[in-house]
Motif scaffolding. Structure first.
Motif, mmCIF file in Angstrom:
data_model
loop_
_atom_site.group_PDB
_atom_site.id
_atom_site.type_symbol
_atom_site.label_atom_id
_atom_site.label_comp_id
_atom_site.label_asym_id
_atom_site.label_seq_id
_atom_site.Cartn_x
_atom_site.Cartn_y
_atom_site.Cartn_z
ATOM 1 N N SER A 31 15.941 33.949 15.362
ATOM 2 C CA SER A 31 15.414 35.133 16.097
ATOM 3 C C SER A 31 16.210 36.521 15.738
ATOM 4 O O SER A 31 15.654 37.418 15.913
ATOM 5 C CB SER A 31 15.199 34.815 17.465
ATOM 6 N N LYS A 33 17.978 37.166 13.346
ATOM 7 C CA LYS A 33 17.876 37.391 11.841
ATOM 8 C C LYS A 33 16.302 38.160 11.787
ATOM 9 O O LYS A 33 16.259 39.117 11.147
ATOM 10 C CB LYS A 33 17.971 35.915 11.088
ATOM 11 N N TRP A 34 15.415 37.645 12.510
ATOM 12 C CA TRP A 34 14.121 38.335 12.449
ATOM 13 C C TRP A 34 14.042 39.609 13.013
ATOM 14 O O TRP A 34 13.443 40.393 12.361
ATOM 15 C CB TRP A 34 12.989 37.250 13.187
ATOM 16 N N MET A 35 14.811 39.617 14.116
ATOM 17 C CA MET A 35 14.849 41.157 14.757
ATOM 18 C C MET A 35 15.406 42.195 13.977
ATOM 19 O O MET A 35 15.164 43.298 13.617
ATOM 20 C CB MET A 35 15.846 41.105 16.043
ATOM 21 N N LYS A 37 15.750 41.965 10.348
ATOM 22 C CA LYS A 37 14.962 42.299 9.263
ATOM 23 C C LYS A 37 14.115 43.476 9.490
ATOM 24 O O LYS A 37 13.861 44.078 8.509
ATOM 25 C CB LYS A 37 14.168 40.922 8.952
ATOM 26 N N PHE A 38 13.431 43.808 10.691
ATOM 27 C CA PHE A 38 12.379 44.868 10.789
ATOM 28 C C PHE A 38 12.990 45.946 11.464
ATOM 29 O O PHE A 38 12.111 46.893 11.910
ATOM 30 C CB PHE A 38 11.359 44.051 11.545
ATOM 31 N N MET A 39 14.267 45.957 11.631
ATOM 32 C CA MET A 39 14.887 47.345 12.107
ATOM 33 C C MET A 39 14.890 48.415 11.063
ATOM 34 O O MET A 39 15.196 47.699 9.973
ATOM 35 C CB MET A 39 16.221 46.937 12.814
ATOM 36 N N PRO A 40 14.370 49.482 11.481
ATOM 37 C CA PRO A 40 14.557 50.827 10.473
ATOM 38 C C PRO A 40 15.927 50.840 9.882
ATOM 39 O O PRO A 40 17.016 50.526 10.420
ATOM 40 C CB PRO A 40 14.243 51.826 11.344
#
Length: 40
Positions: A31, A33-35, A37-40
């Motif tokens: 979770s 890593k996923w968060m 991955k999508f941060m600007p």
């Protein structure tokens, strides 16, 4: 060094019950890593 863990452990990590060290919690770390991955 014989130090006890007294600080709050970050999400994605956990305290090992027997050895009182911090280890990676595989399910929660996915979770994290996923968060990131999508941060600007």
């Amino acid at each position: 060094m014989n130090r006890k863990i007294t600080e709050k452990i970050p999400y994605g990590l956990m305290r090992h019950e027997k050895y009182d060290v911090v280890v990676v919690d595989s399910e929660k770390m996915e979770s994290v890593k996923w968060m990131f991955k999508f941060m600007p």
